[in-house]
Design a protein around this motif. Structure first.
Motif, PDB file in Angstrom:
ATOM      1  N   ARG A 137       0.801  -1.219   0.000  1.00 51.02           N
ATOM      2  CA  ARG A 137       0.000   0.000   0.000  1.00 51.02           C
ATOM      3  C   ARG A 137       0.838   1.274   0.000  1.00 51.02           C
ATOM      4  O   ARG A 137       1.911   1.308   0.576  1.00 51.02           O
ATOM      5  CB  ARG A 137      -0.868  -0.068   1.250  1.00 51.02           C
ATOM      6  CG  ARG A 137      -1.275   1.251   1.738  1.00 51.02           C
ATOM      7  CD  ARG A 137      -2.285   1.098   2.802  1.00 51.02           C
ATOM      8  NE  ARG A 137      -2.491   2.398   3.373  1.00 51.02           N
ATOM      9  CZ  ARG A 137      -3.202   2.617   4.466  1.00 51.02           C
ATOM     10  NH1 ARG A 137      -3.779   1.608   5.076  1.00 51.02           N
ATOM     11  NH2 ARG A 137      -3.341   3.829   4.918  1.00 51.02           N
ATOM     12  N   VAL A 159       6.768  -0.378   7.491  1.00 49.71           N
ATOM     13  CA  VAL A 159       6.300   0.898   6.976  1.00 49.71           C
ATOM     14  C   VAL A 159       7.483   1.846   6.884  1.00 49.71           C
ATOM     15  O   VAL A 159       8.211   2.016   7.849  1.00 49.71           O
ATOM     16  CB  VAL A 159       5.224   1.500   7.899  1.00 49.71           C
ATOM     17  CG1 VAL A 159       4.720   2.808   7.325  1.00 49.71           C
ATOM     18  CG2 VAL A 159       4.074   0.522   8.075  1.00 49.71           C
ATOM     19  N   SER A 161       8.848   5.723   5.215  1.00 46.47           N
ATOM     20  CA  SER A 161       8.358   6.948   4.600  1.00 46.47           C
ATOM     21  C   SER A 161       9.508   7.863   4.294  1.00 46.47           C
ATOM     22  O   SER A 161      10.591   7.730   4.856  1.00 46.47           O
ATOM     23  CB  SER A 161       7.380   7.639   5.548  1.00 46.47           C
ATOM     24  OG  SER A 161       7.942   7.686   6.841  1.00 46.47           O
TER      25      SER A 161
ATOM     26  N   ARG B 137       4.893  17.742  12.594  1.00 46.27           N
ATOM     27  CA  ARG B 137       3.602  17.339  12.060  1.00 46.27           C
ATOM     28  C   ARG B 137       3.340  15.850  12.209  1.00 46.27           C
ATOM     29  O   ARG B 137       4.259  15.040  12.119  1.00 46.27           O
ATOM     30  CB  ARG B 137       3.597  17.722  10.585  1.00 46.27           C
ATOM     31  CG  ARG B 137       2.623  16.970   9.785  1.00 46.27           C
ATOM     32  CD  ARG B 137       2.581  17.518   8.412  1.00 46.27           C
ATOM     33  NE  ARG B 137       1.860  16.569   7.614  1.00 46.27           N
ATOM     34  CZ  ARG B 137       1.677  16.669   6.329  1.00 46.27           C
ATOM     35  NH1 ARG B 137       2.189  17.690   5.692  1.00 46.27           N
ATOM     36  NH2 ARG B 137       1.005  15.756   5.694  1.00 46.27           N
ATOM     37  N   ASP B 139       0.748  12.519  10.998  1.00 45.23           N
ATOM     38  CA  ASP B 139      -0.327  11.995  10.153  1.00 45.23           C
ATOM     39  C   ASP B 139      -0.669  10.596  10.630  1.00 45.23           C
ATOM     40  O   ASP B 139       0.212   9.833  11.020  1.00 45.23           O
ATOM     41  CB  ASP B 139       0.128  11.918   8.690  1.00 45.23           C
ATOM     42  CG  ASP B 139       0.211  13.293   8.051  1.00 45.23           C
ATOM     43  OD1 ASP B 139      -0.854  13.833   7.715  1.00 45.23           O
ATOM     44  OD2 ASP B 139       1.352  13.807   7.914  1.00 45.23           O
ATOM     45  N   LEU B 141      -2.700   7.159   9.391  1.00 43.87           N
ATOM     46  CA  LEU B 141      -3.344   6.512   8.246  1.00 43.87           C
ATOM     47  C   LEU B 141      -4.027   5.232   8.704  1.00 43.87           C
ATOM     48  O   LEU B 141      -3.434   4.439   9.427  1.00 43.87           O
ATOM     49  CB  LEU B 141      -2.284   6.171   7.189  1.00 43.87           C
ATOM     50  CG  LEU B 141      -1.411   7.334   6.735  1.00 43.87           C
ATOM     51  CD1 LEU B 141      -0.293   6.820   5.845  1.00 43.87           C
ATOM     52  CD2 LEU B 141      -2.247   8.368   6.013  1.00 43.87           C
ATOM     53  N   PRO B 142      -5.270   5.061   8.275  1.00 46.21           N
ATOM     54  CA  PRO B 142      -5.994   3.863   8.694  1.00 46.21           C
ATOM     55  C   PRO B 142      -5.437   2.614   8.006  1.00 46.21           C
ATOM     56  O   PRO B 142      -5.010   2.675   6.855  1.00 46.21           O
ATOM     57  CB  PRO B 142      -7.422   4.141   8.231  1.00 46.21           C
ATOM     58  CG  PRO B 142      -7.271   5.096   7.104  1.00 46.21           C
ATOM     59  CD  PRO B 142      -6.045   5.914   7.398  1.00 46.21           C
ATOM     60  N   ILE B 149      -1.226   3.530  10.839  1.00 48.38           N
ATOM     61  CA  ILE B 149       0.149   3.952  10.637  1.00 48.38           C
ATOM     62  C   ILE B 149       0.309   5.361  11.161  1.00 48.38           C
ATOM     63  O   ILE B 149      -0.509   6.241  10.856  1.00 48.38           O
ATOM     64  CB  ILE B 149       0.512   3.933   9.135  1.00 48.38           C
ATOM     65  CG1 ILE B 149       0.488   2.500   8.609  1.00 48.38           C
ATOM     66  CG2 ILE B 149       1.887   4.561   8.906  1.00 48.38           C
ATOM     67  CD1 ILE B 149       0.681   2.399   7.106  1.00 48.38           C
ATOM     68  N   VAL B 151       2.689   8.611  11.099  1.00 52.29           N
ATOM     69  CA  VAL B 151       3.775   9.241  10.363  1.00 52.29           C
ATOM     70  C   VAL B 151       4.166  10.512  11.113  1.00 52.29           C
ATOM     71  O   VAL B 151       3.314  11.334  11.421  1.00 52.29           O
ATOM     72  CB  VAL B 151       3.359   9.608   8.929  1.00 52.29           C
ATOM     73  CG1 VAL B 151       4.533  10.230   8.174  1.00 52.29           C
ATOM     74  CG2 VAL B 151       2.832   8.394   8.195  1.00 52.29           C
ATOM     75  N   MET B 153       6.779  13.779  11.259  1.00 54.10           N
ATOM     76  CA  MET B 153       7.774  14.573  10.562  1.00 54.10           C
ATOM     77  C   MET B 153       8.382  15.548  11.557  1.00 54.10           C
ATOM     78  O   MET B 153       7.685  16.275  12.240  1.00 54.10           O
ATOM     79  CB  MET B 153       7.104  15.344   9.434  1.00 54.10           C
ATOM     80  CG  MET B 153       8.062  16.210   8.643  1.00 54.10           C
ATOM     81  SD  MET B 153       7.193  16.868   7.192  1.00 54.10           S
ATOM     82  CE  MET B 153       8.386  18.070   6.626  1.00 54.10           C
ATOM     83  N   VAL B 159      11.372  12.132   8.195  1.00 54.46           N
ATOM     84  CA  VAL B 159      10.044  11.548   8.276  1.00 54.46           C
ATOM     85  C   VAL B 159      10.176  10.100   8.697  1.00 54.46           C
ATOM     86  O   VAL B 159      10.936   9.349   8.099  1.00 54.46           O
ATOM     87  CB  VAL B 159       9.322  11.625   6.917  1.00 54.46           C
ATOM     88  CG1 VAL B 159       7.933  11.036   7.042  1.00 54.46           C
ATOM     89  CG2 VAL B 159       9.267  13.053   6.427  1.00 54.46           C
ATOM     90  N   LYS B 160       9.472   9.724   9.724  1.00 55.79           N
ATOM     91  CA  LYS B 160       9.513   8.337  10.177  1.00 55.79           C
ATOM     92  C   LYS B 160       8.089   7.853  10.357  1.00 55.79           C
ATOM     93  O   LYS B 160       7.194   8.631  10.691  1.00 55.79           O
ATOM     94  CB  LYS B 160      10.232   8.225  11.531  1.00 55.79           C
ATOM     95  CG  LYS B 160      11.700   8.559  11.472  1.00 55.79           C
ATOM     96  CD  LYS B 160      12.496   7.362  11.033  1.00 55.79           C
ATOM     97  CE  LYS B 160      13.949   7.740  10.837  1.00 55.79           C
ATOM     98  NZ  LYS B 160      14.708   6.623  10.271  1.00 55.79           N
ATOM     99  N   SER B 161       7.916   6.573  10.133  1.00 58.71           N
ATOM    100  CA  SER B 161       6.567   6.060  10.304  1.00 58.71           C
ATOM    101  C   SER B 161       6.610   4.671  10.914  1.00 58.71           C
ATOM    102  O   SER B 161       7.615   3.979  10.856  1.00 58.71           O
ATOM    103  CB  SER B 161       5.872   6.000   8.947  1.00 58.71           C
ATOM    104  OG  SER B 161       6.740   5.392   8.013  1.00 58.71           O
ATOM    105  N   GLN B 162       5.538   4.309  11.515  1.00 65.70           N
ATOM    106  CA  GLN B 162       5.462   2.977  12.089  1.00 65.70           C
ATOM    107  C   GLN B 162       4.029   2.499  12.125  1.00 65.70           C
ATOM    108  O   GLN B 162       3.097   3.272  12.286  1.00 65.70           O
ATOM    109  CB  GLN B 162       6.044   2.978  13.507  1.00 65.70           C
ATOM    110  CG  GLN B 162       6.094   1.579  14.097  1.00 65.70           C
ATOM    111  CD  GLN B 162       7.151   1.460  15.176  1.00 65.70           C
ATOM    112  OE1 GLN B 162       7.529   2.435  15.811  1.00 65.70           O
ATOM    113  NE2 GLN B 162       7.634   0.248  15.388  1.00 65.70           N
ATOM    114  N   LEU B 163       3.921   1.182  11.991  1.00 65.73           N
ATOM    115  CA  LEU B 163       2.606   0.560  12.121  1.00 65.73           C
ATOM    116  C   LEU B 163       2.343   0.354  13.598  1.00 65.73           C
ATOM    117  O   LEU B 163       3.164  -0.229  14.302  1.00 65.73           O
ATOM    118  CB  LEU B 163       2.639  -0.786  11.390  1.00 65.73           C
ATOM    119  CG  LEU B 163       1.336  -1.564  11.340  1.00 65.73           C
ATOM    120  CD1 LEU B 163       0.321  -0.837  10.471  1.00 65.73           C
ATOM    121  CD2 LEU B 163       1.583  -2.952  10.794  1.00 65.73           C
TER     122      LEU B 163
END
Lengths: 350, 350
Positions: A137, A159, A161, B137, B139, B141-142, B149, B151, B153, B159-163
DNA sequence: TTTAGCACTCGAGGGAAAGGAGTGCTAAAG
DNA sequence: CTTTAGCACTCCTTTCCCTCGAGTGCTAAA
């Protein structure tokens, strides 16, 4: 010739003594260690047999005996007492594992560090390296006119980004459409196809759409590549120097190079084997012919598998290392199993 | 006593010869290297002076001379010919830099690797470690009922993201509201405050909102911590063994430990200095007293600064290392400046 | 089969001696 | 005053030899 119980006992005494003292073991010591029930002369006869059978070696005619790789192998397979980790050791291991969880890779690297400090040999940790990772996704988040954030989720639930800068302005309203495009055409397929698909789609798109699309795909490709490659982390390399057998620079050098610059050549574990011990010449890699490796695996979530190994002299303390390493691996499996974070486990949905 | 031009020339010859051959330099060799215009006896007189002045040392009475740290310092400051990298070297460095860009940290680690292979000494690279990073910031995400997720910043544009998995179901519709909450109350503030603010807000929220909020904050905290900590990557450690002065295990051991297990103690660079050379005892760290370090800095984007260093014997080839390292650092600055990725790349559109 | 006895082997450690690179000093030359 | 040739001297390195001792292998007796 037959391998009598007494021969085995002698082999065991020799091995354990040698592991401890790092010098050839003489008949007199053995006789004494066995309770004095037989004389050293008898032991000498037995020793001669064991040498002939290939379980022991003699550095030179007038020295004591040391185990051959074959001897170690027998020791590991039959003679060694499978140690249990003590409550205290278990407590230490468990408390070491309490640290907070971060990214998968850094957790794995940390696991290597812990193992090294637990066993006092250099250790290494290998990340899974799944075979054909695909993107499950995409999400695109607006930032400003000239940049946006691409979020990529792979089918192994990682995940990643990145902030991407564009050359032409991209309107925030276009991003959902772009994401939709990506999710429709670029999910579930492998890297090579990503590129070709992009080319196929190119004519239909204007530059202001193609550019960000292409950048996102490029990023996705990097994520997949990175996820497919297995990474190796090593720690505790300098422990090597504490071992008398590696005072010789030439031997230490080979091992050090392996542990620092050629990590990828460290042995991995056969599938479905929880733990494996590779003794001296059993190793494929030349630099490991005079060393031994103990490798164990643990489960990360339901379908990934981590690897963790210890490198030491052939004379390494197999019983202790094996016990601690396998306990540690089991603890990791449990931790990943019941725990939060990284890989979501499919568990009970209410 | 005065440091005449001839004394300087002699010092230069001694230093360069010693760098090359790693053994004390005798008067006869020097006389010859200086074109035979003076005899070895004259040189011997000069040498005695230079020893008295502290620029040279004599391992023992009947040996040749080697530079003292003070001698190296003078050599580096005045005598050394500032080498330019040759076109070929430049080409090699540039081609090494062409590799595809990934995450910042891994780019930096790779830079270390390249330097090590360019100079043939161990190298290390340090990431910036900015002081007070905050989140710019959020974000959300469904994904499905039990996960989403996050996200994040940061204000330094990472920018880092994780489930994240939740314990209670979270409706996709709630996420924008949550994100809004996060962006309103949890941006621009530092980690400690994140926690307290969360506590302050807790009473107003139901568990099904508080949980994911708290998880996101926890993640953000980890991201910030990670971003504030400076990471050190080392490579080429085994190059150390190629140096005759580190054949002695005890010295090599100290350095190896530093380069593998205590990386964080490697020297950093004073602000506003593009490059620095630390010779032997000028180093603070005990393990480096018999070694030298060359460190250079480069710019990452507009407000971050990377560090890259080389560790070698005091006898290291300063001219070559300094030239290559500074060229490399400049190239990195350029690359980060005009370039792709992190700050992404502008390239030709079809 | 086990054991005591004993000659033997071989590496480790310690000088002693030889070899050699390089010095420091002296005295003469520039 | 500086430079140079000459030469005795220093001290490291290498080599050789010797001794010491742990440990063996073998033999013959228990």
């Amino acid at each position: 010739m037959e391998l009598t119980a007494r021969k085995k006992e002698i082999l065991k005494v020799v091995t354990e003594r040698y592991i401890d003292a790092a010098e050839p073991v003489g008949s007199k010591y053995i006789a004494q260690a066995m309770g004095g029930s037989v004389s050293s002369a008898t032991i000498r006869n037995e020793l001669a047999d064991l040498v002939e059978m290939g379980y022991l070696e003699q550095p030179h005619t007038s020295a004591g005996r040391i185990p051959s790789p074959k001897g170690y192998r027998l020791y590991v397979n039959e003679l060694m007492e499978r140690r249990q980790v003590s409550d205290q050791e278990a407590a230490e291991i468990n408390s070491a594992l309490q640290g907070k969880m971060q990214e998968l890779d850094s957790v794995i690297a940390q696991a290597g560090q812990m193992v090294s400090s637990i066993v006092n040999y250099p250790a290494y940790a290998v990340t899974a390296g799944k075979n054909s990772v695909t993107v499950r996704r995409y999400d695109l988040l607006p930032v400003d006119a000239m940049s946006f954030i691409a979020v990529v989720m792979t089918d192994d639930s990682r995940v990643k980004s990145q902030l991407l800068r564009t050359e032409l302005p991209v309107e925030a309203e276009q991003l959902p459409a772009l994401a939709n495009l990506l999710n429709t055409h670029f999910t579930g397929i492998h890297t090579e196809e990503l590129g070709s698909k992009l080319m196929a789609l190119a004519p239909q798109l204007g530059a202001e759409l193609f550019m960000p699309l292409s950048q996102t795909i490029e990023f996705a490709t990097a994520v997949i590549d990175n996820s497919e490659r297995s990474h190796v982390f090593t720690t505790g390399q300098s422990q090597i120097f504490r071992q008398p057998e590696f005072q010789d620079l030439t031997k230490a050098d080979g091992l050090m190079s392996l542990l620092t610059d050629q990590k990828s050549q460290l042995p991995v574990l056969d599938a479905n084997t929880p733990m494996q011990i590779l003794i001296g010449p059993e190793n494929v890699n030349e630099a490991l012919k005079d060393a031994s490796v103990v490798v164990a695996s643990y489960d990360i979530g339901d379908n990934m598998r981590g690897l963790i190994g210890v490198v030491g002299p052939t004379r390494m303390d197999y019983a202790t290392v094996a016990a601690r390493l396998s306990y540690f691996a089991e603890s990791l499996t449990k931790m990943f199993g019941k725990n939060n974070q990284l890989p979501p486990k499919e568990d009970d949905i209410p």
